[in-house]
Write a protein that holds these residues in place. Sequence first.
Motif, PDB file in Angstrom:
ATOM      1  N   LYS A 165      16.724  20.295 -12.620  1.00  0.00           N
ATOM      2  CA  LYS A 165      18.041  19.707 -12.866  1.00  0.00           C
ATOM      3  C   LYS A 165      18.013  18.171 -12.862  1.00  0.00           C
ATOM      4  O   LYS A 165      19.065  17.529 -12.958  1.00  0.00           O
ATOM      5  CB  LYS A 165      19.042  20.203 -11.816  1.00  0.00           C
ATOM      6  N   ALA A 166      16.832  17.615 -12.737  1.00  0.00           N
ATOM      7  CA  ALA A 166      16.707  16.146 -12.689  1.00  0.00           C
ATOM      8  C   ALA A 166      17.165  15.524 -14.001  1.00  0.00           C
ATOM      9  O   ALA A 166      17.109  16.148 -15.068  1.00  0.00           O
ATOM     10  CB  ALA A 166      15.262  15.755 -12.396  1.00  0.00           C
ATOM     11  N   PHE A 167      17.632  14.279 -13.908  1.00  0.00           N
ATOM     12  CA  PHE A 167      18.078  13.525 -15.084  1.00  0.00           C
ATOM     13  C   PHE A 167      17.039  12.440 -15.338  1.00  0.00           C
ATOM     14  O   PHE A 167      16.793  11.578 -14.491  1.00  0.00           O
ATOM     15  CB  PHE A 167      19.452  12.908 -14.819  1.00  0.00           C
ATOM     16  N   LEU A 168      16.413  12.477 -16.519  1.00  0.00           N
ATOM     17  CA  LEU A 168      15.302  11.582 -16.837  1.00  0.00           C
ATOM     18  C   LEU A 168      15.678  10.649 -17.983  1.00  0.00           C
ATOM     19  O   LEU A 168      16.103  11.081 -19.055  1.00  0.00           O
ATOM     20  CB  LEU A 168      14.063  12.407 -17.205  1.00  0.00           C
ATOM     21  N   ILE A 169      15.537   9.355 -17.736  1.00  0.00           N
ATOM     22  CA  ILE A 169      15.788   8.341 -18.766  1.00  0.00           C
ATOM     23  C   ILE A 169      14.483   7.587 -19.010  1.00  0.00           C
ATOM     24  O   ILE A 169      13.853   7.105 -18.067  1.00  0.00           O
ATOM     25  CB  ILE A 169      16.874   7.333 -18.330  1.00  0.00           C
ATOM     26  N   VAL A 170      14.081   7.490 -20.270  1.00  0.00           N
ATOM     27  CA  VAL A 170      12.822   6.829 -20.607  1.00  0.00           C
ATOM     28  C   VAL A 170      13.075   5.770 -21.672  1.00  0.00           C
ATOM     29  O   VAL A 170      13.799   6.000 -22.635  1.00  0.00           O
ATOM     30  CB  VAL A 170      11.778   7.833 -21.134  1.00  0.00           C
ATOM     31  N   THR A 171      12.480   4.601 -21.476  1.00  0.00           N
ATOM     32  CA  THR A 171      12.615   3.530 -22.456  1.00  0.00           C
ATOM     33  C   THR A 171      11.266   2.864 -22.671  1.00  0.00           C
ATOM     34  O   THR A 171      10.346   3.005 -21.858  1.00  0.00           O
ATOM     35  CB  THR A 171      13.648   2.483 -21.982  1.00  0.00           C
ATOM     36  N   GLU A 172      11.133   2.134 -23.782  1.00  0.00           N
ATOM     37  CA  GLU A 172       9.902   1.421 -24.067  1.00  0.00           C
ATOM     38  C   GLU A 172       9.797   0.193 -23.165  1.00  0.00           C
ATOM     39  O   GLU A 172      10.778  -0.503 -22.929  1.00  0.00           O
ATOM     40  CB  GLU A 172       9.862   0.962 -25.535  1.00  0.00           C
ATOM     41  N   ALA A 173       8.601  -0.059 -22.672  1.00  0.00           N
ATOM     42  CA  ALA A 173       8.325  -1.279 -21.908  1.00  0.00           C
ATOM     43  C   ALA A 173       7.420  -2.154 -22.779  1.00  0.00           C
ATOM     44  O   ALA A 173       6.276  -1.781 -23.060  1.00  0.00           O
ATOM     45  CB  ALA A 173       7.648  -0.949 -20.584  1.00  0.00           C
ATOM     46  N   GLY A 174       7.953  -3.297 -23.245  1.00  0.00           N
ATOM     47  CA  GLY A 174       7.192  -4.142 -24.160  1.00  0.00           C
ATOM     48  C   GLY A 174       5.864  -4.592 -23.582  1.00  0.00           C
ATOM     49  O   GLY A 174       4.876  -4.726 -24.284  1.00  0.00           O
TER      50      GLY A 174
END
Length: 289
Positions: free
Chosen positions: A268-277
């Motif tokens: 049930k975890a909420f995962l947010i992923v973004t690019e790291a320059g």
Amino acid sequence: MKEQVFSKGKDFLLDILYDVASSIMMAISINVFTAPNGIAPGGISGIAIIINHFTGLPIGTLNLAMNIPLLLIGYKVLGRRFTFNTLKTIAIGTVFLDVILVNLPTYTSNPLLGALFGGVCLGASLGLVFLRGSTTGGLDIVTRLVQKKRPHLSMGRVMLILDFCVLGASMAAFGSIEVGLYGLISIFVTSQVVDAILYGADVGKLALIISDKSDEIARAVMSQLDRGATLLKGVGAYSSEEKHVLMCALRKQEFYRLKKLTYEIDPKAFLIVTEAGEVAGEGFKSLEG
């Protein structure tokens, strides 16, 4: 006092060496690959290639001539240091383009390869210049001036619009849609090479995980992925419940393992992923690099 003079002299010498290396790559890109194939890869240099096609005037000289009024216009906005560094870089580039490396052998067998290798060389040239805090002027100056008047516009968007205008002009000038497409390929390759030089191979992912089992996930990240993790305090806007938000920087190839590990511990975890320059520090590249 002597140390400061020595330091400034050393920095200036490094600037010159980088400008020379950049100019060599620029000359190879334009004189060997792009100009002979009628490819105008955006920017002021692209406009210079188009004008050269009709007039035969030297590309480097045209580039310098178009940049001088832009630098004068943007002097107050850009500042003295920026203007001097840019003018120095352009002047050295002009000498290499029009005098020292003007008679390099040209490659016209395959325009696609010309666009690709032209983009690689141009990207290497720009990357070296940017590493020393300078620029090659051109549309970068125009972009900064436009953003000064229209701050809501992003620099990337303005630059993209201007490059597309140059590509459109090249298609009209050379009477071919293909040269515009080759130019687009060259621009894309250039941007990738510039990013690789400036940010290296340590482009990664930044993950934020919101879970009731953040502590357990953090321990698993450190033990199984051998990555550090930071627990941030967070409060749910709707529930007003306090929770830990786990923040973790990792390489792209490690993301799948993090996602799998998180699901196994808390589906049930909420995962947010973004690019790291760029990611620098322990486990990645040194902060000095």
